[in-house]
Design a protein around this motif. Structure first.
Motif, PDB file in Angstrom:
ATOM      1  N   LYS A   1      35.896  -2.079  -0.799  1.00  0.00           N
ATOM      2  CA  LYS A   1      36.650  -0.901  -0.367  1.00  0.00           C
ATOM      3  C   LYS A   1      37.847  -1.303   0.487  1.00  0.00           C
ATOM      4  O   LYS A   1      38.889  -0.636   0.475  1.00  0.00           O
TER       5      LYS A   1
ATOM      6  N   SER B   1      40.435  17.264  -0.337  1.00  0.00           N
ATOM      7  CA  SER B   1      41.204  16.077  -0.725  1.00  0.00           C
ATOM      8  C   SER B   1      42.605  16.456  -1.202  1.00  0.00           C
ATOM      9  O   SER B   1      43.585  15.773  -0.891  1.00  0.00           O
TER      10      SER B   1
ATOM     11  N   ASP C   1      41.548   2.223  -6.566  1.00  0.00           N
ATOM     12  CA  ASP C   1      40.193   2.361  -7.109  1.00  0.00           C
ATOM     13  C   ASP C   1      39.847   1.168  -8.002  1.00  0.00           C
ATOM     14  O   ASP C   1      38.697   0.716  -8.045  1.00  0.00           O
TER      15      ASP C   1
ATOM     16  N   ALA D   1      39.172   9.309   2.217  1.00  0.00           N
ATOM     17  CA  ALA D   1      37.811   9.514   1.705  1.00  0.00           C
ATOM     18  C   ALA D   1      36.906   8.311   1.956  1.00  0.00           C
ATOM     19  O   ALA D   1      35.684   8.454   2.022  1.00  0.00           O
ATOM     20  N   THR D   2      37.499   7.136   2.124  1.00  0.00           N
ATOM     21  CA  THR D   2      36.695   5.929   2.329  1.00  0.00           C
ATOM     22  C   THR D   2      36.309   5.732   3.786  1.00  0.00           C
ATOM     23  O   THR D   2      35.162   5.399   4.095  1.00  0.00           O
ATOM     24  N   TYR D   3      37.244   5.989   4.702  1.00  0.00           N
ATOM     25  CA  TYR D   3      37.000   5.652   6.102  1.00  0.00           C
ATOM     26  C   TYR D   3      36.974   6.852   7.053  1.00  0.00           C
ATOM     27  O   TYR D   3      36.436   6.759   8.146  1.00  0.00           O
TER      28      TYR D   3
ATOM     29  N   GLY E   1      40.846  -1.938  -1.598  1.00  0.00           N
ATOM     30  CA  GLY E   1      41.468  -0.673  -1.990  1.00  0.00           C
ATOM     31  C   GLY E   1      42.330  -0.114  -0.874  1.00  0.00           C
ATOM     32  O   GLY E   1      43.437   0.390  -1.116  1.00  0.00           O
ATOM     33  N   ALA E   2      41.857  -0.221   0.369  1.00  0.00           N
ATOM     34  CA  ALA E   2      42.627   0.253   1.520  1.00  0.00           C
ATOM     35  C   ALA E   2      43.881  -0.595   1.721  1.00  0.00           C
ATOM     36  O   ALA E   2      44.961  -0.071   2.023  1.00  0.00           O
TER      37      ALA E   2
ATOM     38  N   PRO F   1      34.072  10.593   4.059  1.00  0.00           N
ATOM     39  CA  PRO F   1      33.500  10.252   2.747  1.00  0.00           C
ATOM     40  C   PRO F   1      32.936  11.450   1.993  1.00  0.00           C
ATOM     41  O   PRO F   1      32.777  11.390   0.773  1.00  0.00           O
TER      42      PRO F   1
ATOM     43  N   VAL G   1      38.855  -1.725  -5.868  1.00  0.00           N
ATOM     44  CA  VAL G   1      37.521  -1.480  -5.313  1.00  0.00           C
ATOM     45  C   VAL G   1      36.450  -1.828  -6.343  1.00  0.00           C
ATOM     46  O   VAL G   1      35.470  -2.522  -6.048  1.00  0.00           O
TER      47      VAL G   1
ATOM     48  N   ARG H   1      42.277   8.844  -1.373  1.00  0.00           N
ATOM     49  CA  ARG H   1      41.052   8.273  -1.937  1.00  0.00           C
ATOM     50  C   ARG H   1      40.652   6.952  -1.272  1.00  0.00           C
ATOM     51  O   ARG H   1      39.469   6.703  -1.059  1.00  0.00           O
ATOM     52  N   ASN H   2      41.632   6.101  -0.982  1.00  0.00           N
ATOM     53  CA  ASN H   2      41.298   4.753  -0.519  1.00  0.00           C
ATOM     54  C   ASN H   2      41.385   4.570   0.985  1.00  0.00           C
ATOM     55  O   ASN H   2      41.004   3.512   1.499  1.00  0.00           O
TER      56      ASN H   2
END
Length: 711
Positions: free
Chosen positions: A113, A384, A104, A372-374, A116-117, A377, A107, A368-369
């Protein structure tokens, strides 16, 4: 191990699982699961930092290096000592980030983002290899304690590693960081026991075996220890391995550790992010790590006791990694009161207290990275947490597979530590310099990946002739020191152990190679020649060089009556093994002669390239690429200047005020009006840091004093 030892281990496991079940009911959302609601005080933060920072491999590692290098071998774990004062400063950073993961942070700071990944992927690899070293260490430690290396025809590691992983999964997956921290508190007590338990019993064993129990107490064991072991084993900076940890190497290790430790993924939690306030974060991180340094003193003292007590054990002539396990078995086993089981539970605690935190932090990054990002969302907190529990399980399973399939524990550990090169420079520079941007970070990551990980493998594959080229098979000179001194009882025992080990090897070439050359055949007090060989290390190949047709020719020889030094160089046909050290090309083309460099010097020279080059690349690339947006930078840096209030609502209002007025702390900057965002140190910063530095020297003084008792 007796039945009571197995009962002790079983009770320990049951308590850990019960804590997981209790903590499960306290998890309401992501912040509860990943950060425990940020409600931890000084005690839990201290033991969380202590537990997460203390791996099961470290006591075993100090046992091995203590066996080979004497007291100076303690630096294999104490290299983190002078990093500890910096934690007084960094703990504040992690708390002010107010994030759930370091992904995070990347990011937010770089508006990317994808970064972060990428950090999440790095974390998965890092923990699979780093945690696997601890699982492997437990399996090795358990062999001498359990008296067997297999169960039902299976290698012990195939039983023990999955079993330990299962326990960690049970309580960690269920209860999240709250379960991890409460178990860390209990496990921390076990780790302290691990560090001191063998000392009084070991000293008494020395008295029983080599002294007079009717007139001597266990403190006389210190005197016996010095009588049985040569004095050069009690030097903190130079030992019998020709100075394996000289000061310049310790400095290099400290700087490497400092640069890389800040991006180890668990620091967002144990480094202060889960604490109630900045004060709890600081005290917990620093005190917890100094507690570990004190435990390291105990490990070193235990290794010295083992040197005096177990020099005659043939198993240790073959594999010094077994020092801790054999010491526990020989010292505690005859008492038959469950102490062997307690020792095994203690080492398991050292592993599990790290594994649970690593698992939860990794699952947070994936959830989260990546997820939830890819993937989703719009995932709710409940969804989660479910994903986190599944992915946390995957990390432990992955580490178990690496531990079972990869036999080289040291290679697992070094690969994990070197991975931090990828993100260290972007973190340090991004903390203080506005000019750093996402494009420059990607360039730096690509550069580090190519130069330090991919090209060292690809180049020799494309040009195999490099492995036999005289230009690239250069080795350092071999230095043979022959020291003349009086034989000690440990010298006599080492020769006896060597004879037994050779006999048990029964011609096995691989075992004979591990056993090494024959120690002097002597009686106590005889004048003996102790031969120490160093050097002959490949400059460009990670796996060394293999002789095809090679010999040694003399370069120099000196003799002052007490010590003779023969310097030779390897000549002939050689073949490089392993990866090509691409970064050493810099020294080659600068004309630096490394022929007389020691192993420690070669390792020290890795510092400028592996640490400084990524920083240089990032700085240059940042000047050549567009800045991050002004609004994003203002929001990030003002947040990092806003002190955390323990009350979440008050803290939220303070942040809103900062976002409305990004210049509110301009008067506190060291260099206002520039791109450099460092703040002027507060009195608490300076005083805490200074006290921590003093404590570092007190730890060294304590270790030297303890090792000198009876000398």
């Amino acid at each position: 191990m007796s039945w009571i030892d197995y009962v002790v281990v079983a009770v320990y496991f049951i308590i850990m699982i019960a804590i997981g079940l209790w903590a499960m009911g306290r998890v309401k959302g992501q912040e509860d699961y990943f950060m425990g609601g940020r409600g931890f005080g000084k005690l839990l933060q201290t033991f969380a930092a202590f537990g997460a920072g203390t791996g099961a491999h470290e006591p075993i590692q100090v046992g091995r290096t203590g066996w080979t290098s004497g007291l100076s071998g303690v630096w294999s774990a104490l290299m983190w000592l002078f990093v500890t004062p910096v934690y007084w400063i960094t703990a504040v950073w992690y708390r002010r980030m107010r994030h759930l993961t370091l992904g995070d942070w990347f990011v937010e700071r770089y508006e990317s983002k994808a970064l972060g990944a990428a950090y999440a992927v790095f974390a998965i690899l890092f923990y699979m290899f780093y945690l696997s070293t601890m699982l492997s260490a437990i399996a090795k430690f358990a062999v001498p304690l359990m008296g067997t290396d297999e169960i039902a025809g299976l290698d012990l590691k195939y039983i023990l590693v999955p079993g330990l992983a299962g326990i960690v999964i049970c309580y960690g997956v269920l209860g999240g960081l709250t379960a991890a921290y409460w178990t860390d508190l209990i496990q921390g007590v076990f780790i302290i026991l691990l560090s001191v338990l063998l000392i009084p019993y070991g000293l008494w064993a020395l008295v029983e075996q080599f002294g007079d129990p009717s007139t001597q107490g266990f403190m006389d064991g210190f005197t016996i220890m010095h009588q049985r072991v040569s004095g050069d084993y009690f030097n903190l900076f130079t030992g019998p391995s020709a100075g394996e940890f000289p000061p310049q190497y310790i400095f290099a290790l400290t700087l490497l550790a400092l640069v890389g430790i800040v991006v180890q993924p668990h620091f967002i939690a144990t480094g202060g992010g889960s604490a109630k306030s900045e004060n709890e974060a600081r005290i917990g991180l620093v005190v917890g790590n100094f507690l570990k340094r004190l435990c390291t003193v105990g490990w070193a003292l235990t290794a010295l006791i083992a040197l005096a007590l177990l020099a005659g054990r043939p198993e240790l002539a073959v594999d010094p990694d077994l020092v801790w396990g054999i010491a526990a078995r020989e010292i505690l086993g005859p008492l038959n009161v469950g102490l062997v089981g307690l020792m095994l539970a203690c080492l398991m605690a050292a592993m599990m207290s790290s594994a649970d935190t690593y698992m939860i932090v990794s699952s947070a990054l994936i959830t989260r990275n990546l997820y939830a990002t890819y993937v989703n969302p719009d995932a709710t907190d409940r969804e989660s947490v479910k994903v986190a529990r599944v992915t946390g399980l995957a990390i432990i399973v992955g580490a178990s597979i690496v531990a079972i399939t990869m036999a080289d524990v040291f290679a697992q550990f070094t690969f994990a530590i070197e991975l931090t090169i990828l993100f260290a420079a972007p973190f340090w520079i991004g903390m203080f310099w506005r000019r750093a941007n996402a494009t420059a970070v990607w360039i730096t990551i690509a550069f580090s990946t190519l130069v330090f990980f991919l090209l060292p493998i690809v180049i020799p594959a494309l040009a195999p002739q490099m492995r036999t080229s005289p230009q690239w098979t250069t080795t350092t000179n071999r230095v043979t020191k022959t020291i003349t001194r009086a034989a000690t009882p440990a010298d006599v025992a080492r020769h006896e152990a060597w004879i037994k080990a050779v006999s048990q090897a029964d011609g096995n070439a691989e075992l004979l190679k591990k056993i090494g050359v024959e120690p002097p055949d002597c009686s106590v007090g005889d004048e003996i020649n102790v031969v120490l060989t160093s050097g002959d290390k490949s400059v460009f190949w990670s796996g060394g060089v293999e002789s095809v047709k090679a010999a040694f020719e003399r370069v120099d020889q000196t003799d002052d009556g007490k010590m003779s030094i023969l310097t030779e160089r390897r000549v002939g046909e050689l073949k490089g093994q392993g990866q090509f050290n691409l970064d050493f090309l810099i020294y080659h083309y600068l004309g630096v002669d490394l022929a007389n460099a020691s192993k420690a010097t070669i390792e020290t020279l890795r510092l400028p390239t592996r640490v400084l080059l990524p920083f240089l690349v990032l700085i240059v690339a940042s000047y050549l690429t567009p800045r991050t947006s002004q609004a994003a930078l203002d929001r990030y840096y003002v947040k990092m200047k806003t002190e955390v209030d323990p009350d979440p609502e008050t803290d939220r209002r303070n942040l809103e005020e900062s976002y409305r007025n990004p210049k509110r702390f301009e008067d506190k900057r060291l260099f206002p009006g520039t791109d450099f965002e460092a703040l002027r140190p507060r009195p608490s910063d300076v005083i805490g840091f200074a006290i921590s530095v003093v404590v570092c020297f007190l730890v060294i003084a304590l270790l030297s004093w303890l090792a000198g008792i009876g000398g």
